[in-house]
Design an enzyme around this catalytic site. Structure first.
Site, PDB file in Angstrom:
ATOM      1  N   GLU A 173       0.815  -1.172  -0.226  1.00 54.93           N
ATOM      2  CA  GLU A 173      -0.031  -0.037  -0.042  1.00 54.93           C
ATOM      3  C   GLU A 173       0.972   1.085   0.027  1.00 54.93           C
ATOM      4  O   GLU A 173       1.729   1.415   0.575  1.00 54.93           O
ATOM      5  CB  GLU A 173      -0.983  -0.006   1.242  1.00 54.93           C
ATOM      6  CG  GLU A 173      -1.803   1.090   1.357  1.00 54.93           C
ATOM      7  CD  GLU A 173      -2.671   1.143   2.557  1.00 54.93           C
ATOM      8  OE1 GLU A 173      -4.022   1.612   2.432  1.00 54.93           O
ATOM      9  OE2 GLU A 173      -2.120   0.664   3.738  1.00 54.93           O
ATOM     10  N   LYS A 210     -10.248   0.586  -2.032  1.00 52.97           N
ATOM     11  CA  LYS A 210     -10.124   0.179  -0.553  1.00 52.97           C
ATOM     12  C   LYS A 210     -11.535   0.597   0.081  1.00 52.97           C
ATOM     13  O   LYS A 210     -12.065   1.779  -0.085  1.00 52.97           O
ATOM     14  CB  LYS A 210      -9.126   0.923   0.178  1.00 52.97           C
ATOM     15  CG  LYS A 210      -8.893   0.335   1.473  1.00 52.97           C
ATOM     16  CD  LYS A 210      -7.783   1.182   2.320  1.00 52.97           C
ATOM     17  CE  LYS A 210      -7.448   0.762   3.544  1.00 52.97           C
ATOM     18  NZ  LYS A 210      -6.312   1.427   4.184  1.00 52.97           N
ATOM     19  N   CYS A 213      -4.895  -3.455   3.491  1.00 53.99           N
ATOM     20  CA  CYS A 213      -4.570  -3.211   4.979  1.00 53.99           C
ATOM     21  C   CYS A 213      -5.722  -3.316   5.892  1.00 53.99           C
ATOM     22  O   CYS A 213      -6.110  -4.298   6.122  1.00 53.99           O
ATOM     23  CB  CYS A 213      -4.160  -1.615   4.908  1.00 53.99           C
ATOM     24  SG  CYS A 213      -3.287  -1.138   6.053  1.00 53.99           S
TER      25      CYS A 213
END
Length: 267
Positions: free
Chosen positions: A40, A113, A153
């Site tokens: 990321e 995301k 993440c």
């Protein structure tokens, strides 16, 4: 299928970060990897959250996307482009997006995301929603006979996303670019990665930022590849690294046959 998680300690210069990413991708290809995952924010860990907004790109056009496509094509490699900032409907925020390019340099998948990190303890504060617009759709893609699910993440904390991916089309592996903080990563990173592997009887590739960055932030690192039984096959604690392991379909099938939990779900 040999895969590589490319751990980085990205800085505040996009050009310098792309140069480091290129070197790691070349190392992965030289080691025989067919797919390589960048972390990321591989292209920028800015001094402030708004830095990512300044370098945002239109989907399908821009130097970061061009780099990923051309490098995948030149190396004949599947490249999972960590995350990069793409334009969102809100001009003050971006989409934090993973782009996957196939060995021909063609875009094979895009995931924005969905879950945005927030944390505050003392003077340590993170609020991704200040600069990021959340995505809305789980994404998986086919890669040389493997079904790969994408997550980023903070998504790791939401098992329902991984199950949604499996229910749509059973995933063999999950690819998770990340930049976990040192504070949360020390306690939660490995146990959550292993949990997602075990409960889905699938491989999990956690590809992280790992070290002290130019902006003063410290990330946890510990990029690793985990098998469907929860065993860590390869790991690098901190610093730049090419972390490789081989995905073995027979190994996965044996675990799923001996423990058919995926067929026992009732909700």
């Amino acid at each position: 299928m040999k895969i590589a998680a490319l751990q980085m300690v990205s800085g505040t210069s996009v050009a310098a970060n792309l140069q480091r990413a290129q070197s790691l991708l070349e190392q992965a290809a030289a080691q025989g990897a067919r797919l390589a995952v960048l972390p990321e924010y591989f292209c920028l860990m800015g001094q402030t959250d708004v830095d990512k907004v300044r370098v945002r790109e239109k989907p399908g056009s821009g130097p970061i996307q061009d780099f990923l496509a051309s490098t995948a094509r030149r190396l004949g490699l599947w490249v999972v482009g960590g995350t990069l900032p793409l334009e969102s409907p809100d001009p003050k925020r971006v989409l934090n997006s993973t782009l996957v390019f196939n060995p021909a340099g063609e875009l094979a998948a895009r995931y924005d995301k969905m879950h945005l990190f927030a944390f505050q303890r003392g003077t340590e504060r993170y609020a991704e929603a200040d600069s990021i617009t959340p995505g809305a759709q789980p994404v998986a893609f086919d890669c040389e006979g493997w079904r790969m699910g994408l997550a980023i993440c903070y998504d790791l904390r939401f098992p329902e996303l991984f199950r949604a991916l499996s229910e749509a089309s059973a995933c063999d592996a999950y690819l998770l670019p990340a930049a976990f903080t040192h504070t949360t990563g020390e306690k939660h990173w490995e146990v959550l990665l292993r949990a997602r592997a075990i409960e889905n009887l699938a491989y999990v590739v956690g590809c992280a930022q790992g070290g002290v960055h130019q902006n003063g932030r410290r990330t946890w690192g510990h990029s690793m590849v985990i098998d469907p039984w929860g065993d860590v096959l390869a790991m690098q604690a901190e610093g730049e690294a090419v972390v490789t392991a081989t995905l073995d379909r027979d190994r996965m099938a044996r675990h799923r046959e001996s423990l058919p939990a995926l067929g026992h779900r009732v909700v």
